[in-house]
Design a protein around this motif. Structure first.
Motif, short mmCIF file in Angstrom:
data_model
loop_
_atom_site.label_atom_id
_atom_site.label_comp_id
_atom_site.label_asym_id
_atom_site.label_seq_id
_atom_site.Cartn_x
_atom_site.Cartn_y
_atom_site.Cartn_z
N PHE A 18 5.30 10.52 7.59
CA PHE A 18 3.89 10.91 7.65
C PHE A 18 3.69 12.27 6.99
O PHE A 18 4.54 13.15 7.11
CB PHE A 18 3.42 10.99 9.10
CG PHE A 18 3.42 9.67 9.82
CD1 PHE A 18 2.26 8.93 9.96
CD2 PHE A 18 4.60 9.17 10.37
CE1 PHE A 18 2.27 7.71 10.62
CE2 PHE A 18 4.61 7.95 11.04
CZ PHE A 18 3.44 7.22 11.17
N VAL A 19 2.55 12.42 6.30
CA VAL A 19 2.13 13.72 5.79
C VAL A 19 0.71 13.97 6.27
O VAL A 19 -0.04 13.02 6.56
CB VAL A 19 2.21 13.81 4.25
CG1 VAL A 19 3.64 13.68 3.78
CG2 VAL A 19 1.33 12.76 3.60
N ILE B 8 0.85 -1.19 0.00
CA ILE B 8 0.00 0.00 0.00
C ILE B 8 0.89 1.25 0.00
O ILE B 8 1.88 1.32 0.73
CB ILE B 8 -0.98 -0.01 1.19
CG1 ILE B 8 -2.04 1.10 1.00
CG2 ILE B 8 -0.26 0.11 2.52
CD1 ILE B 8 -3.21 0.98 1.96
N SER B 9 0.56 2.21 -0.84
CA SER B 9 1.38 3.42 -0.96
C SER B 9 0.89 4.49 0.02
O SER B 9 -0.20 4.39 0.59
CB SER B 9 1.31 3.97 -2.39
OG SER B 9 -0.01 4.39 -2.70
N GLN B 10 1.69 5.50 0.21
CA GLN B 10 1.38 6.54 1.19
C GLN B 10 0.05 7.24 0.90
O GLN B 10 -0.72 7.52 1.82
CB GLN B 10 2.51 7.56 1.25
CG GLN B 10 2.31 8.61 2.34
CD GLN B 10 3.54 9.47 2.54
OE1 GLN B 10 4.29 9.75 1.61
NE2 GLN B 10 3.77 9.90 3.77
N ARG B 11 -0.23 7.50 -0.35
CA ARG B 11 -1.45 8.25 -0.67
C ARG B 11 -2.71 7.48 -0.30
O ARG B 11 -3.77 8.07 -0.08
CB ARG B 11 -1.48 8.61 -2.16
CG ARG B 11 -1.57 7.41 -3.09
CD ARG B 11 -1.63 7.83 -4.55
NE ARG B 11 -1.68 6.68 -5.44
CZ ARG B 11 -1.81 6.79 -6.75
NH1 ARG B 11 -1.90 7.97 -7.32
NH2 ARG B 11 -1.85 5.70 -7.50
N ASP C 216 3.84 6.40 5.03
CA ASP C 216 4.64 5.85 3.94
C ASP C 216 5.25 4.53 4.38
O ASP C 216 6.41 4.47 4.84
CB ASP C 216 5.73 6.85 3.55
CG ASP C 216 6.54 6.41 2.33
OD1 ASP C 216 6.23 5.34 1.76
OD2 ASP C 216 7.47 7.15 1.95
N LEU C 217 4.50 3.44 4.24
CA LEU C 217 4.98 2.13 4.68
C LEU C 217 6.21 1.67 3.89
O LEU C 217 7.21 1.28 4.51
CB LEU C 217 3.85 1.09 4.57
CG LEU C 217 4.22 -0.35 4.94
CD1 LEU C 217 4.67 -0.46 6.39
CD2 LEU C 217 3.04 -1.28 4.66
N GLY D 165 -4.79 7.44 11.88
CA GLY D 165 -5.18 8.41 12.89
C GLY D 165 -4.00 8.91 13.71
O GLY D 165 -2.88 8.41 13.59
N PRO D 166 -4.23 9.90 14.57
CA PRO D 166 -3.14 10.48 15.37
C PRO D 166 -2.50 9.49 16.33
O PRO D 166 -1.30 9.60 16.63
CB PRO D 166 -3.83 11.63 16.11
CG PRO D 166 -5.29 11.34 16.06
CD PRO D 166 -5.51 10.60 14.77
#
Length: 251
Positions: free
Chosen positions: A187-188, A161-164, A198-199, A169-170
């Protein structure tokens, strides 16, 4: 339909592949090459799919070795055909020719490792929990114990799985910051109080920090339903279950 196998030049002459869902016998939500015996797919159909993978890897079915994956940092050393029940672990290493190491994923990182000159390979299932807890480093350490040279090991992260597509959650962010505040760079900001993690980037960081050469194939499981299964996509679609991709390497 024939099998579709993603390979990497970095793994050199070793037979390996990140199998997509294409070319399998499963139907419905599992349509394609579902290799997950832990899914609710028909067991005989999963067996057919796994036999196709074994044939592609040129090994007998029993020599396609798997694990009962539990999001741990445990590594198994494999020296022969698979056993039943499968050991609970999330990575395997071997120096035994003719044994194919196979890990299952559906958004988590499948990582294949090789030191071809030493004749030692590895395969790991690395979700966020396993990666944070050290499964990648543990796999490398196990290869070194078998005789691999750390600086000669190459690791390739397959479809993940991509970052987008990976909204968290926090509290998820906080889990990483407690381990190392520098992990904030993976993290973004997302919508509201959400973030995107971003795994594969995190996996590459952990691998390279451990002293090995590493790359990602840059395929996103969530974003390409025709080629990949995705736990998160199935959850968002309210599907009852999901298929599992297999990634394999052998000497």
């Amino acid at each position: 339909m024939t099998l579709e196998i993603i390979t990497s030049d970095s793994l050199g002459p070793l037979r390996h592949g990140f199998f997509t869902r294409r070319g399998g016998a499963s139907s419905g939500v599992f349509s394609g090459l579902n290799c997950g015996s832990g899914s609710s797919d028909q067991s005989e159909i999963v067996a057919i799919n796994r036999s196709r993978v074994a044939e592609a890897m040129q090994v007998p079915n029993a020599h396609l070795v798997g694990l009962h994956q539990v999001h741990s940092a445990k590594v198994e050393i494999v020296d022969g055909p698979g056993t039943t029940p499968r050991p609970q672990a999330d990575a395997m290493v071997t120096d035994t020719p003719g044994v194919a190491l196979g890990v299952l994923t559906a958004d988590c990182q499948p990582v294949l490792f090789a030191d071809p000159d030493a004749g030692i390979i590895g395969a790991a299932h690395a979700g966020w929990r396993g990666a944070l807890d050290g499964i990648l480093e543990a796999t490398i350490d196990a290869m070194v114990e078998l005789g691999a040279e750390r600086e000669e090991i190459t690791a390739v992260i397959g479809p993940s799985i991509s970052q987008r597509a990976y909204e968290v959650g926090p509290e998820f962010l906080e889990t990483f910051l407690v381990e190392d505040p520098q992990y904030a760079r993976f993290f973004v900001n997302g919508a509201d109080d959400k973030f995107h993690f971003d795994l594969p980037g995190f996996g590459l960081h952990r691998l390279r920090s451990a002293g090995v050469t590493a790359e990602w194939t840059r395929h996103c499981t969530y974003s390409d339903p025709d080629r990949f299964y995705s736990y998160r996509r199935a959850t968002h679609a309210h599907e009852a279950d999901y298929g599992r991709l297999i990634s394999v390497i052998r000497l």
